[in-house]
Design a protein around this motif. Structure first.
Motif: not given
Lengths: 197, 406
Positions: B229, B340, B342, B349, B353, B366-368, B372-373, B404, B406
């Protein structure tokens, strides 16, 4: 001027996703935990090569209590320019899961599910069966409780302050009292003497 | 329930063979913050990487649930502290979608938002380039980068009032219009930028030491990048031109003319080149914004239920005073639903959410986080390399730990 300030719908807190206004952000699919694994495998083979995100929401008074939310992205796994990438598609899969229910892992479909599932486990306490290394990721390993649950308090309990450390090896210092010669009385005495001179 | 009731603690420490376990960080200077790597090594070769994160966990997602929609906006800017405007914009876009006011945001506000996004992208890449250079022993790059970044922070301060976290982008538009003299400063930056980029490229791009350290290091194939991801410049350096600005345009990005730089090598050097090209493209967008900024116009939605009324009306109008009081004391309510959304942040990205239950506070944010990925991919590309190369890989993935953890 149309007002955007509407009163909350009755019972909306139970399931806001059901009363969602028509917003075109992604295709939405709701599945049961028993068929989750099959749906994810099918989507993976359809070309949803990226697990954009995996999160959860706690609807405290609803049954099932949690929603685990998978955001998938459809992209071809080959080098491609903007025109060749085409139009990637987003898909959101919602899976309602109850407090003591387990979900199957999807680590073998998308490697990035590793940390994402660990985070959901850490902050919500949802267990993913088959995860190779399910332990806390954000909180310390000995932490109790799952902070993002709605019944987890926003602030911790008041704690007693830990005692101040004594100055080890210094016999003239007792923790909490100023050293001899620097008491308030001594200081006033010093000032008085200086003034008299 | 503690973790031991689910699964036994995993045996990261395998003492078979000639391997040993080395803990790198969390105070190591090249880990760009508070990252700990538990390494299993065989002499200098890395056998296994297990990044330990969470040292900077501040519970921002939880805290947002207790704040008004507008108050949470100031908090999400603290996640990616090198690119605060990208967080602010994404959060604002989500709330606007839930409110159903997306198409009522004034044109000028959209332009300035894009301007802020691209400025913050350049500033963030400046920090990345400077620290990446320091990791590899090229100290002087750092000063050139921070000089350029300082110009951008001056612009941020002029617009929003603060250097690091301007809180300039708000739900419904902006905090206020650009101040007098802003455009002159922007023109000066546009003029200075190409020369400064030539210097930055001259310092590193053809530098044989830099090339030796980065070429063929940390190769991410397109399949691996997607499986982990990875998004943003790191994904585009693996050949896939996925860019949220092109794939899912927002704030009028579809009206700007810019390219999405890609490379096919997928190594640390490719990621370096992609980010440099991206800085040039960001400046291209800024120049287009500059041309559109000559026309005046409103910068905030004309809806007193969402945006604060202008300060000068408060002393004159009873309604303005009431709206101001209500917005400050109890905020606005957002219809129930989940969205959601982005944006293309400097690291990839960046998505939010957000669930609303119809109250004046978000139900769940909720953060993407792209960092982190991207950082997680280190588990895939780290093994089989030298310890010194891990430093290059971390630098080339460009994680920010506020985001990462949060």
């Amino acid at each position: 001027m149309p007002s955007t300030q509407k009163p909350p719908l009755a019972g909306a807190a139970l399931d806001p996703t059901a009363v969602r206004p028509p917003i075109d952000d992604a295709a939405v699919q709701r599945v049961a935990p028993s068929e989750l694994r099959a749906v994810l495998e099918e989507r993976r083979h359809e070309g949803y090569t990226m697990l954009l995100d995996l999160g959860a929401v706690d609807y405290l008074r609803r049954a099932p209590r949690f929603d685990v939310v998978y955001h998938l992205l459809k992209v071809q796994p080959v080098a491609a320019s903007v025109s060749e990438v085409g139009q990637p598609a987003r898909l959101r899969i919602l899976c309602g899961v109850d407090e003591n229910e387990h979900l199957p892992t999807c680590m073998d479909l998308w490697k990035s599910a590793d940390w994402a599932e660990r985070e959901v486990y850490d902050l919500f306490g949802i267990v993913f069966d088959g995860h190779a290394d399910l332990r806390r990721i954000q909180m310390p390993v000995d932490w109790e409780g799952h902070p993002l649950r709605k019944d987890y308090p926003m602030r911790g309990p008041a704690r007693e302050r830990s005692p101040r450390p004594a100055f080890a090896g210094k016999s003239n210092v007792v923790a909490g009292t100023p050293p001899v010669g620097r008491t308030l009385e001594a200081l006033q005495e010093e000032v008085k003497r200086a003034r008299e001179q | 329930m503690t973790f031991s009731s689910v699964l036994p603690a995993p045996d990261v420490v395998s003492q078979s063979g000639n391997t040993m376990v080395l803990s790198m960080g969390p105070q190591h200077p090249s880990t760009h913050g508070v990252l700990q790597l538990v390494l299993e090594i065989e002499s200098e070769n890395v056998v296994k990487v297990d990044p330990e994160i969470g040292y900077l966990h501040t519970g921002i997602e939880k805290s947002c649930e207790g704040l008004f929609w507008t108050q949470a906006q100031t908090l999400v800017e603290r996640m990616d502290y090198l690119a605060p405007s990208s967080n602010a914009l994404c959060y604002a876009l989500v709330v606007e979608k839930l409110l159903g006011i997306t198409d009522r945001i004034p044109e000028r506000a959209q332009i300035i938002r894009v301007l802020q996004m691209e400025l913050t992208r350049i500033a963030s890449h400046c920090v990345w380039l400077g620290t990446h250079g320091i990791d590899l022993g090229a100290i002087s790059v750092f000063f050139y980068c921070f000089d350029l970044r300082e110009n951008i922070l001056d612009l941020q301060e002029a617009a929003g009032g603060a250097r690091m976290h301007p809180n300039y982008i708000r739900v419904g538009g902006l905090n206020g219009d650009l101040p007098d003299g802003y455009l002159a400063k922007l023109d000066a930056l546009i003029e200075k930028f190409p020369g400064r980029m030539r210097e930055l490229r001259g310092l590193l791009q053809a530098n044989p030491i830099f090339q030796d350290r980065t070429i063929d290091v940390g190769i991410l194939s397109p399949e691996e990048a997607l499986a982990w991801s990875v998004t943003g410049p790191a994904l585009r350096a693996s050949g896939i031109a996925y860019d949220v600005r092109k794939a899912f345009p927002y704030s009028g990005y579809e009206t700007y003319d810019f390219d999405v730089p890609t490379r096919i090598e997928g190594d640390a050097y490719a990621r370096f080149l992609v980010r440099l090209d991206e800085m040039d493209q960001a400046m291209r967008i800024i120049e287009q914004c500059r041309k559109r900024l000559d026309a005046p116009g409103p910068v905030v939605i004309d809806d007193p239920k969402v945006a604060l009324p202008p300060k000068e009306t408060i002393a004159l109008s009873m309604e303005a005073l009431i709206h101001h009081f209500k917005l400050i004391s109890e905020g606005f309510r957002v219809p129930p639903g989940d969205v959601y959304q982005a944006v293309e942040g400097p690291r990839g990205e960046l998505g939010y959410y957000i669930v609303s239950d119809g109250e004046n506070r978000p139900y769940r944010v909720r953060t993407r986080p792209p960092s982190l990925y991207n950082l997680q991919a280190l588990k895939g590309i780290g093994p089989g390399n030298l310890i010194a190369d891990l430093v290059v890989m971390i630098g080339s993935l460009d994680p920010v730990f506020g985001e990462v953890d949060r």
